[in-house]
Design an enzyme around this catalytic site. Structure first.
Site, PDB file in Angstrom:
ATOM      1  N   LYS A  33      63.718 -54.253  78.922  1.00 30.88           N
ATOM      2  CA  LYS A  33      63.661 -55.339  77.936  1.00 30.88           C
ATOM      3  C   LYS A  33      64.814 -55.154  76.951  1.00 30.88           C
ATOM      4  CE  LYS A  33      60.417 -57.532  74.655  1.00 30.88           C
ATOM      5  NZ  LYS A  33      59.076 -57.450  74.025  1.00 30.88           N
TER       6      LYS A  33
ATOM      7  N   SER B 199      56.259 -61.788  74.390  1.00 32.31           N
ATOM      8  CA  SER B 199      57.698 -61.921  74.329  1.00 32.31           C
ATOM      9  C   SER B 199      58.437 -61.262  75.498  1.00 32.31           C
ATOM     10  CB  SER B 199      58.213 -61.299  73.025  1.00 32.31           C
ATOM     11  OG  SER B 199      57.985 -59.893  73.025  1.00 32.31           O
TER      12      SER B 199
ATOM     13  N   SER C 254      52.563 -58.742  73.732  1.00 33.75           N
ATOM     14  CA  SER C 254      53.773 -59.081  74.499  1.00 33.75           C
ATOM     15  C   SER C 254      53.962 -58.355  75.815  1.00 33.75           C
ATOM     16  CB  SER C 254      55.013 -58.834  73.651  1.00 33.75           C
ATOM     17  OG  SER C 254      55.216 -59.916  72.801  1.00 33.75           O
TER      18      SER C 254
HETATM   19  N1  GLN Z   1      52.978 -63.430  70.630  1.00 32.68           N
HETATM   20  C1  GLN Z   1      52.880 -62.540  69.516  1.00 32.68           C
HETATM   21  C2  GLN Z   1      53.889 -62.929  68.462  1.00 32.68           C
HETATM   22  O1  GLN Z   1      54.494 -63.931  68.610  1.00 32.68           O
HETATM   23  C3  GLN Z   1      53.077 -61.139  69.952  1.00 32.68           C
HETATM   24  C4  GLN Z   1      54.494 -60.788  70.181  1.00 32.68           C
HETATM   25  C5  GLN Z   1      54.672 -59.377  70.576  1.00 32.68           C
HETATM   26  O2  GLN Z   1      53.719 -58.694  70.966  1.00 32.68           O
HETATM   27  N2  GLN Z   1      55.888 -58.920  70.433  1.00 32.68           N
HETATM   28  O3  GLN Z   1      54.068 -62.259  67.485  1.00 32.68           O
END
Ligand code: GLN
Length: 493
Positions: free
Chosen positions: A77, A157, A181
Site C-alpha cells: 500500500k 482505503s 480499511s
Molecule cells: N473508512 C474509514 C475512514 O474513512 C476508515 C479508513 C481507514 O481505516 N483508513 O476513515
C-alpha cells in the site's frame, strides 16, 4: 496462472525448484501488464526492482538460505515508506516524495526475502471507504455484478491492495486499517484481511492518518497466507513507541487449531436496520458452521456500539488534523511558491489536499478548538473508553466474536459520493474494534444474489490473533469459498 498460487503453495514450489522466483515474478508482472489498465490497483509498478529481488531470492534458495518470504511477489500500500521508491499516500502533496528510508514493516518483509511489485492505490491519506478519493484515480473492483458491468468500488482505503490480490496481480499485499480499511476492502473483494492488535505491527515509516488507530496488516487469498505474511510484518520496534514488546506467535500454526470448545459471541447490537437479509443469513450460516465444528455460540451485548461511528469520526479527524499539519510546503513534498510564508502554507495545502482530506482537517480542527474540545473531543475520548470496556466485558464470557464485516456488498463507483455520512456508514461494523485496538479479520464466506463476495468478521482479544486465525480458518474450510472474479475488461471507470 497467478491465481492458482497461494503464498504457501508458491513457497513450496520455489523450495522444490519447480518454479524460479524470477519466473513467478515475471508471471505476476505479466498479470499486472494485462489487468492493470482495467483495475488500476497500482500507483507505481517497480518491475526492475522486483526482478532484481527475485534473482537475489533465487540465489538464496539455491544456497538453501532462503527467508520465509523468499521470492514471493507481493505489493505494498502506498502509505509505507519504501527507500528510493516514490511514496504518495495517493495525495498530490506527497507526489514528489521519495523516502530516504524504509518503513519497519516493509523492512521486515525484505529481510524475509519478499519481492515488491510496486505501490498500491488507496484513498488519499487512507481516508475513505471506496478508493475513490485517490488523487491518481479510482481503483476498480475486479468483481462485477452478474447482470451488469457497472464498475464497482473495491472498498477502501486499501482498495488497491484488495484488488491486486483478488485479481492475481500480487500473491498478497500490505494494507493499513484505521477504522476498517483492511477488513472492508477484503470483504468487498472476496479475500482475507486482518487488522492485528494495535501495536502488533510497527507504524514507523507509515504515513500517519490517526496515530492511535492506524495499524498495518496483511491481505491474502487464504487465512494461512494472511498468517504467513503477518508473521513477517509483525514484531517489536523501538522506533515506534506504541509498538508492543511481545513475541510474534506462530500464526500459521494457529490456523490448524480448530474451534472445538471455543465460545463465540454474537453481539446483538450488530443487527442493524436495513441490513440486507442475505447478510443476516450468512451471519447465521457462519454461526452454524462454527457450532458444527464444536464451538459454543453465546449472545453478548456491546451496548455502546451505537456510538462507535460518531466517536471514530471525531477522534480520527482530530488526530488527522494534527498529523497533517506537517505538510506545509517547507520541508518535503509539494511546494506552491508564494509571496510570504502564510500564502505558501495556504496555497500548498489548497493545491495538495483533496476534498475529503480538507473535510477531515476542518472537522478535526473544529472538534479540537478551545470552545468545542470538551463537547466533542473529550466526550469522544470518554465514549472510547466505554466502547473498550464493552469488549473487555464480552471477552470475559467469550473467546471471539462473529459479525458481518460490512452492511452491504461492494457498491458502484459514484454511489454514496454525494453524501459523506452515507459513505461513513460502511464502517459501522469495523470501527468499534479499531476504537478498542482489538484485532479483527474478514474472511470471504459467500456470494450475494448478484454474485458479489460477502465477508464475515472475527474479532478477538488484544494480542490474541491466534484465536482469530483458528476461527477464520474454520470458517474458510466450511465456506469452501473458491469463487474468483470475472474481471471486467473496460477502460477505467
Ligand atoms: N473508512 C474509514 C475512514 O474513512 C476508515 C479508513 C481507514 O481505516 N483508513 O476513515
Amino acid at each position: 496462472m497467478t491465481l492458482e498460487f497461494t503464498l504457501a503453495s508458491a513457497r513450496a514450489a520455489l523450495r522444490r525448484r519447480t518454479i524460479s522466483a524470477r519466473e513467478l515474478t515475471q508471471a505476476h508482472l505479466d498479470a499486472v501488464a494485462a489487468l492493470e489498465p482495467h483495475i488500476h490497483a497500482f500507483i507505481t509498478v517497480t518491475p526492475d526492482m522486483a526482478l532484481a529481488q527475485a534473482d537475489a531470492a533465487d540465489a538464496a534458495l539455491a544456497r538453501g538460505k532462503a527467508g520465509p518470504l523468499a521470492g514471493l511477489p507481493v505489493a505494498i500500500k502506498d502509505v509505507f515508506c519504501t527507500k528510493g521508491v516514490k511514496t504518495t499516500a495517493a495525495s498530490r502533496i506527497l507526489e514528489p516524495f521519495v523516502p530516504p528510508y524504509e518503513s519497519t514493516v516493509t523492512a521486515n518483509m525484505l529481510r524475509d526475502g519478499a519481492v515488491f511489485l510496486g505501490k498500491l492505490n488507496l484513498d488519499e491519506f487512507a481516508m475513505g471507504s471506496a478508493t475513490t478519493n485517490s488523487a491518481f484515480g479510482a481503483t476498480i473492483n475486479p468483481w462485477q455484478r452478474a447482470d451488469s458491468n457497472t464498475p464497482l468500488v473495491p472498498g477502501g482505503s486499501s482498495g488497491g491492495s484488495a484488488a491486486a490480490v483478488a485479481s492475481g496481480m500480487a500473491l498478497a499485499a500490505t494494507g493499513t486499517d484505521t477504522g476498517g480499511s483492511i477488513r472492508q476492502p477484503a470483504s468487498y473483494c472476496g479475500i482475507v484481511g486482518i487488522k492485528p492488535t494495535y501495536g502488533r505491527c510497527s507504524r514507523y515509516g507509515v504515513v500517519a492518518f490517526a496515530s492511535s488507530l492506524d495499524q498495518p496488516g496483511p491481505f491474502a487469498r487464504t487465512v494461512e497466507d494472511a498468517a504467513i505474511l503477518l508473521g513477517s510484518m509483525a514484531g517489536h520496534d523501538p522506533k515506534d513507541s506504541t509498538s508492543a514488546n511481545r513475541a510474534v506467535p506462530d500464526f500459521a500454526a494457529a490456523t490448524q487449531r480448530g474451534v472445538k470448545g471455543l465460545k463465540i459471541g454474537v453481539p446483538r447490537e450488530y443487527r442493524v436496520d436495513g441490513m440486507p437479509p442475505e447478510i443476516e443469513a450468512l451471519w447465521r450460516q457462519g454461526l452454524d458452521w462454527l457450532r458444527a465444528e464444536g464451538a459454543e455460540i453465546v449472545d453478548v451485548s456491546l451496548p455502546h456500539t451505537k456510538y462507535g461511528l460518531a466517536t471514530y469520526y471525531i477522534v480520527a479527524p482530530a488526530e488527522a488534523s494534527s498529523n497533517l499539519a506537517r505538510y506545509d510546503g517547507v520541508r518535503y513534498g509539494l511546494r506552491v511558491p508564494a509571496n510570504d510564508l502564510k500564502d505558501l502554507y495556504e496555497e500548498t495545502r489548497a493545491a495538495g489536499f483533496g476534498a475529503e482530506v480538507r473535510r477531515r482537517i476542518l472537522i478535526g480542527t473544529y472538534v479540537l478548538s478551545a470552545g468545542y474540545y470538551d463537547a466533542f473531543y473529550l466526550k469522544a475520548q470518554k465514549v472510547r473508553a466505554l466502547i473498550l470496556k464493552d469488549f473487555t466485558d464480552a471477552f470475559g464470557q467469550v473467546d471471539a466474536l462473529l459479525t458481518p464485516t460490512t452492511p452491504s456488498a461492494a457498491f458502484a463507483i459514484g454511489e454514496n459520493e454525494d453524501d459523506p455520512v452515507k459513505m461513513y456508514l460502511n464502517d459501522i461494523f469495523t470501527v468499534p474494534a479499531s476504537i478498542a485496538g482489538i484485532p479483527g479479520m474478514s474472511v470471504p464466506a459467500g456470494l450475494d444474489a448478484q454474485g458479489l463476495p460477502l465477508g464475515l468478521q472475527v474479532l478477538g482479544r488484544h494480542f490474541d490473533e491466534e484465536t482469530i486465525f483458528a476461527v477464520g480458518a474454520a470458517l474458510e474450510r466450511a465456506a469452501g469459498f473458491t469463487a474468483r472474479p470475472r474481471i471486467r475488461m473496460g477502460e477505467g471507470a
